[in-house]
Design an enzyme around this catalytic site. Structure first.
Site, PDB file in Angstrom:
ATOM      1  N   ASP A 102       0.874  -1.167   0.000  1.00  0.00           N
ATOM      2  CA  ASP A 102       0.000   0.000   0.000  1.00  0.00           C
ATOM      3  C   ASP A 102       0.913   1.220   0.000  1.00  0.00           C
ATOM      4  OD1 ASP A 102      -2.034  -1.819   0.402  1.00  0.00           O
ATOM      5  OD2 ASP A 102      -2.834  -0.860   2.203  1.00  0.00           O
ATOM      6  N   HIS A 121       5.148  -7.309  -0.106  1.00  0.00           N
ATOM      7  CA  HIS A 121       4.789  -8.581  -0.730  1.00  0.00           C
ATOM      8  C   HIS A 121       5.488  -8.740  -2.076  1.00  0.00           C
ATOM      9  CE1 HIS A 121       1.270  -9.266   2.059  1.00  0.00           C
ATOM     10  NE2 HIS A 121       1.503  -7.977   2.253  1.00  0.00           N
ATOM     11  N   SER A 181       8.606   4.614   4.910  1.00  0.00           N
ATOM     12  CA  SER A 181       9.607   3.820   4.202  1.00  0.00           C
ATOM     13  C   SER A 181       9.259   3.729   2.723  1.00  0.00           C
ATOM     14  CB  SER A 181       9.706   2.426   4.830  1.00  0.00           C
ATOM     15  OG  SER A 181       8.457   2.009   5.334  1.00  0.00           O
TER      16      SER A 181
END
Length: 299
Positions: free
Chosen positions: A115, A171, A258
């Protein structure tokens, strides 16, 4: 402070981003004292470690309900209920229910690994055409490996910036065979747009990890996780030298903002038109993990 705007992919609307700790960010990046202080924080890792230690204390649970409310975070997506989180860091590294992030289907589809707010540059060699000249960027410095630079220098690059309020697990974007992770020590400069506006080389100076993915549809893909202010820990949960499906968890960032960077070899991917259009306008596109980024040119 100039308001940050992005395109929400779900609505295709331009949205003003809510900035966590806005007054602090303004101080750090618009004043001489603030810039000196932000550099000190970035180059003193013990401060990030102390901050991270504090966020793991049980009393920090008190911050969670207010943070969720201010940032309009959907609690129905969480695997845990709010009362089950043991600390603010436990909440920050939360897992989601699988149905909360459906994965775009098709072996030839590459998906968003996190996301976050995405910028896409289809040709690294033409990177300067998409960013102002003050935003220096060195692929050689980022990768620290001449063979990797040669391999990806004419390819494509994806930047995915995670805000403090985002889901912070990352992911795999494609079906792949995942190699080992190489750690590159560095500083912990903020990757907030206010910090990046004058210097893209922050990515090349920060602590980061590199993993090469072997794929059938997209050739070799290089996956980087970049630490940032207060993000001293990049945790890998995957086991190297194994096969993974896109959408499988690779790891997570501990407390702080990040970035994930993905490099593709030339002639391997055609990015979705809306992502390219927004990036050319200098606008990030906020995507959810599992949404399509593009499709293989080798189909």
């Amino acid at each position: 402070m100039k308001k940050l705007q992005y395109i929400d992919r779900l609505t295709n609307q331009r949205v003003t981003e809510a900035v966590c700790y806005e007054k602090t960010m303004t101080l750090l990046y618009t004043s001489r004292l603030g810039k000196w202080l932000s550099t000190l924080l970035a180059k003193t890792p013990i401060l990030s470690r102390i901050y991270g230690w504090i966020q793991k204390r049980s009393w920090t649970r008190r911050k969670i309900p207010g943070f969720v409310k201010r940032n309009h975070i959907c609690v129905q997506e969480f695997k845990k209920s709010l009362s089950e989180f043991s600390s603010f860091n436990d909440f920050f590294t939360r897992e989601l229910r699988p149905e909360a992030r459906p994965i775009a289907q098709g072996d030839n589809i590459c998906v968003a690994p996190v996301d976050g707010a995405y910028l896409i540059y289809p040709n690294i060699a033409e990177f300067g055409e998409f960013v102002v000249k003050s935003k220096h960027f060195s692929l050689s410095k980022l990768l620290g490996d001449a063979s990797l630079v040669e391999k990806y220098a004419s390819g494509s690059v994806v930047f995915a910036r995670l805000a403090l309020f985002d889901y912070h697990r990352f992911h795999f974007p494609v079906d792949c065979w995942a190699g080992p992770t190489r750690n590159v020590n560095g500083y912990l400069f903020s990757v907030h747009p206010m910090a990046l506006k004058d210097n893209f080389n922050i990515f090349c100076e920060n602590k980061r990890t590199l993993t090469e993915l072997k794929t059938e549809a997209f050739g070799d893909v290089l996956y980087l996780e970049v630490g940032a202010l207060n993000v001293g820990s990049i945790i890998q949960t995957y086991a190297p030298e194994k096969r993974y499906s896109k959408g499988d968890e690779k790891g997570f960032f501990e407390i702080g903002g990040s970035t994930v960077i993905i490099l593709f070899q030339p002639g391997t991917i055609k990015f979705d038109a809306d992502l390219l259009r927004n990036s050319r306008m200098g606008l990030e596109t906020r995507c959810l993990m599992g949404q399509s980024l593009g499709r293989s040119l080798g189909e």
